[in-house]
Motif scaffolding. Structure first.
Motif, short mmCIF file in Angstrom:
data_model
loop_
_atom_site.label_atom_id
_atom_site.label_comp_id
_atom_site.label_asym_id
_atom_site.label_seq_id
_atom_site.Cartn_x
_atom_site.Cartn_y
_atom_site.Cartn_z
N ALA A 162 0.79 -1.23 0.00
CA ALA A 162 0.00 0.00 0.00
C ALA A 162 0.82 1.28 0.00
O ALA A 162 0.28 2.35 -0.25
CB ALA A 162 -0.95 0.00 1.20
N ALA A 163 2.11 1.18 0.30
CA ALA A 163 2.94 2.40 0.25
C ALA A 163 3.73 2.48 -1.06
O ALA A 163 4.56 3.36 -1.23
CB ALA A 163 3.89 2.43 1.43
N GLY A 164 3.45 1.57 -1.99
CA GLY A 164 4.16 1.57 -3.26
C GLY A 164 3.46 2.42 -4.31
O GLY A 164 2.47 3.10 -4.02
N ALA A 165 3.98 2.36 -5.53
CA ALA A 165 3.48 3.23 -6.61
C ALA A 165 1.99 2.96 -6.86
O ALA A 165 1.17 3.88 -6.88
CB ALA A 165 4.29 2.98 -7.88
N VAL A 166 1.63 1.71 -7.05
CA VAL A 166 0.24 1.36 -7.35
C VAL A 166 -0.61 1.45 -6.08
O VAL A 166 -1.66 2.10 -6.05
CB VAL A 166 0.15 -0.06 -7.97
N GLY A 167 -0.14 0.78 -5.02
CA GLY A 167 -0.96 0.66 -3.81
C GLY A 167 -1.32 1.99 -3.17
O GLY A 167 -2.45 2.17 -2.70
N SER A 168 -0.38 2.93 -3.16
CA SER A 168 -0.65 4.22 -2.52
C SER A 168 -1.76 4.97 -3.25
O SER A 168 -2.51 5.74 -2.65
CB SER A 168 0.62 5.08 -2.45
N LEU A 169 -1.88 4.71 -4.54
CA LEU A 169 -2.93 5.37 -5.33
C LEU A 169 -4.26 4.62 -5.18
O LEU A 169 -5.31 5.26 -5.07
CB LEU A 169 -2.52 5.42 -6.81
N VAL A 170 -4.21 3.30 -5.14
CA VAL A 170 -5.45 2.53 -4.96
C VAL A 170 -6.19 3.00 -3.71
O VAL A 170 -7.39 3.30 -3.74
CB VAL A 170 -5.14 1.01 -4.84
N GLY A 171 -5.46 3.08 -2.60
CA GLY A 171 -6.10 3.47 -1.35
C GLY A 171 -6.67 4.88 -1.41
O GLY A 171 -7.78 5.14 -0.91
N GLN A 172 -5.92 5.78 -2.02
CA GLN A 172 -6.41 7.17 -2.09
C GLN A 172 -7.59 7.29 -3.06
O GLN A 172 -8.54 8.04 -2.80
CB GLN A 172 -5.28 8.09 -2.52
N PHE A 173 -7.54 6.57 -4.17
CA PHE A 173 -8.68 6.61 -5.11
C PHE A 173 -9.95 6.12 -4.39
O PHE A 173 -11.03 6.68 -4.53
CB PHE A 173 -8.45 5.72 -6.33
N ALA A 174 -9.79 5.04 -3.60
CA ALA A 174 -10.95 4.48 -2.88
C ALA A 174 -11.49 5.49 -1.88
O ALA A 174 -12.71 5.68 -1.76
CB ALA A 174 -10.54 3.18 -2.19
#
Ligand code: NDP
Length: 342
Positions: A162-174
Motif C-alpha cells: 500500500a505504500a508503493g506506486a500502485v498501492g498508494s494510489l489505490v487506497g487514495q482513489f478508494a
C-alpha cells in the motif's frame, strides 16, 4: 532533414548477462558503453533519457519463460518506461527539446521510430510523474479498482503493497470515491504512518509484525468488499478470509513470489470463494491503455489536493540495478525512479 544538438560519443546501457536464480545479484548485469549516433533514416528520434522506471514486472522478464511480455535477451539492453528529451529528429512533429515518454529505458540515449514515442508536457506535471501517478502505475491502480474490482461507494477496501506506486494510489482513489473504510499493509512502521497520515487510510498494519490474517481481522472487523492484491501469498489468503459475500479481488501482482525458484502453493482457503460468491479477477494494465477518464480524474484530484503521491529517486544510470533491487526489497516509498538529471 535531421535536427540535432551536440551529441556525446557514447551512451551507457544496462545489459542482462545471466538469468538470475532466485534473488538477482549484481553479477547478473553489466553496464556497457555503446556509440551514440543521430538517426540516419526518416521518421526517427534520438532521445536523451532523463528518468527511467524500475518496476517489479521486470523481474519476470529476467526469466526465460513464455509470458504476456517477452523475456529480456541476454547481452542486450534491458528496456522499460522512460521519459527523455529529443536531441535529434528526422520525424515530423518531433523537434529537438520536445519531451517524450517511451519504452527504451535502462540506457542514457535511445534512438527509435518516433511512432513509439508519446509527447509529454513538463509544464502540466513533473516529467517523472508520467512514469508514476500519471503513467502505467496510476492507470493500473485506476483500472484495477474501478473496472476490475467494480468498486462502488461504501465498499471497504484492502490493498497490499500500500505504500508503493500502485498501492498508494489505490487506497487514495478508494477514499476519494467514498469507500466506507480503506485498509493498507506495508513493510515498515514509517510506511504504516504514511498510510494513515498523509494518504488518509483508515487503518494500516506492518505485515512483518505478525500474521496478516490476524492483523487484517483487527483492522477490518466488519470484513472487506474489495481486495487489491499486489503481493499474493499470505496476503491473498488473509483477504479471501476477510472478504464479505460478493466480494471482489483484483489480482494485480504477487511480489512475494517473484524471486521464488519453485511455484508457490495457492491460497489454502480458496474454497471459501464458493460460499461467499467471490470474484477473483486478474488485471493487465495494457488492456486499459487509452482509458478516457484516467488522466482527467487523476489530474483533477491532484489539482484539488485530494490526491498526493511520493517518488523515491535514485540518481545516476550506474545505480539503476541497485534501484531495481531496492524496489524488490521495499526501499521505495511510492514510485521508484532512476534519474539521470544530476
Ligand atoms: P511498488 O512501488 O509497490 O514496489 C514494490 C513493493 O513491494 C516494495 O516497495 C515492497 O514494499 C513490496 N514488497 C516486496 N516484497 C514483498 C513481500 N514479500 N511481501 C509484501 N510486500 C513486498 O511496485 P508497483 O507499485 O510498481 O507494483 C505493485 C504490484 O503491482 C507489483 O506486484 C507489480 O508486479 C504489480 N503490477 C501489475 C501490473 C499489471 O498490469 N498486472 C502493472 C503494474 C504493476 P514493502 O516495504 O511494503 O514490503
Amino acid at each position: 532533414m535531421t535536427e540535432t544538438t551536440a551529441l556525446p560519443a557514447v551512451s551507457r546501457e544496462w545489459h542482462l548477462i545471466r538469468r538470475p536464480q532466485g534473488w538477482p545479484v549484481a553479477e547478473d548485469f553489466a553496464l556497457r558503453e555503446v556509440p551514440v549516433a543521430a538517426p540516419a533514416e526518416p521518421g526517427r528520434i534520438l532521445v536523451r533519457n532523463l528518468h527511467m522506471s524500475v518496476d517489479p514486472y521486470m523481474r519476470g522478464r529476467m526469466n526465460d519463460v513464455k509470458s504476456y511480455i517477452p523475456p529480456f535477451q541476454l547481452d542486450r539492453p534491458m528496456d522499460g518506461g522512460a521519459v527523455g528529451e529529443v536531441v535529434a529528429s528526422t520525424a515530423e512533429g518531433f523537434a529537438v527539446g520536445d519531451h517524450v515518454l517511451h519504452g527504451l529505458g535502462w540506457r542514457e540515449y535511445a534512438e527509435f521510430d518516433a511512432q513509439h514515442a508519446t509527447k509529454v508536457d513538463g509544464a502540466i506535471a513533473p516529467l517523472s510523474a508520467y512514469l508514476g501517478v500519471l503513467g502505467m502505475p496510476g492507470l493500473t491502480a485506476y483500472a484495477g479498482l474501478f473496472e476490475t474490482a467494480s468498486f462502488k461507494e461504501g465498499d471497504a477496501v484492502f490493498v497490499s503493497g500500500a505504500a508503493g506506486a500502485v498501492g498508494s494510489l489505490v487506497g487514495q482513489f478508494a477514499r476519494i470515491k467514498g469507500a466506507s473504510r480503506v485498509i493498507g499493509s506495508a513493510g515498515s512502521a514509517e510506511k504504516v504512518d504514511l498510510l494513515t497520515g498523509k494518504y488518509g487510510f483508515d487503518a494500516a498494519f506492518n505485515y512483518k509484525d505478525g500474521p496478516v490474517a490476524k492483523q487484517l481481522r483487527e483492522a477490518a472487523p466488519e470484513g472487506i468488499d474489495v481486495y487489491f492484491d499486489n503481493v499474493g501469498g499470505d496476503h491473498l489468503e488473509a483477504a479471501i478470509g476477510a472478504l464479505n459475500v460478493h466480494g471482489r479481488a483484483t489480482l494485480c501482482g504477487a511480489i512475494a513470489h517473484y524471486n521464488d525458484t519453485e511455484p508457490a502453493p495457492g491460497p489454502r482457503n480458496l474454497m471459501m470463494a464458493i460460499g461467499k460468491r467471490l470474484r477473483l479477477e486478474g488485471l493487465m494494465v495494457s488492456d486499459h491503455y487509452g482509458n478516457k477518464d484516467f488522466v482527467k480524474d487523476v489530474a483533477g484530484w491532484l489539482g484539488s489536493g485530494e490526491l498526493t503521491y511520493d517518488e523515491t529517486v535514485v540518481e545516476g544510470i550506474e545505480n539503476g540495478v541497485d534501484a531495481f533491487l531496492g524496489l524488490l526489497r521495499g526501499e521505495n516509498t511510492g514510485k521508484m525512479i532512476v534519474s539521470f538529471t544530476g
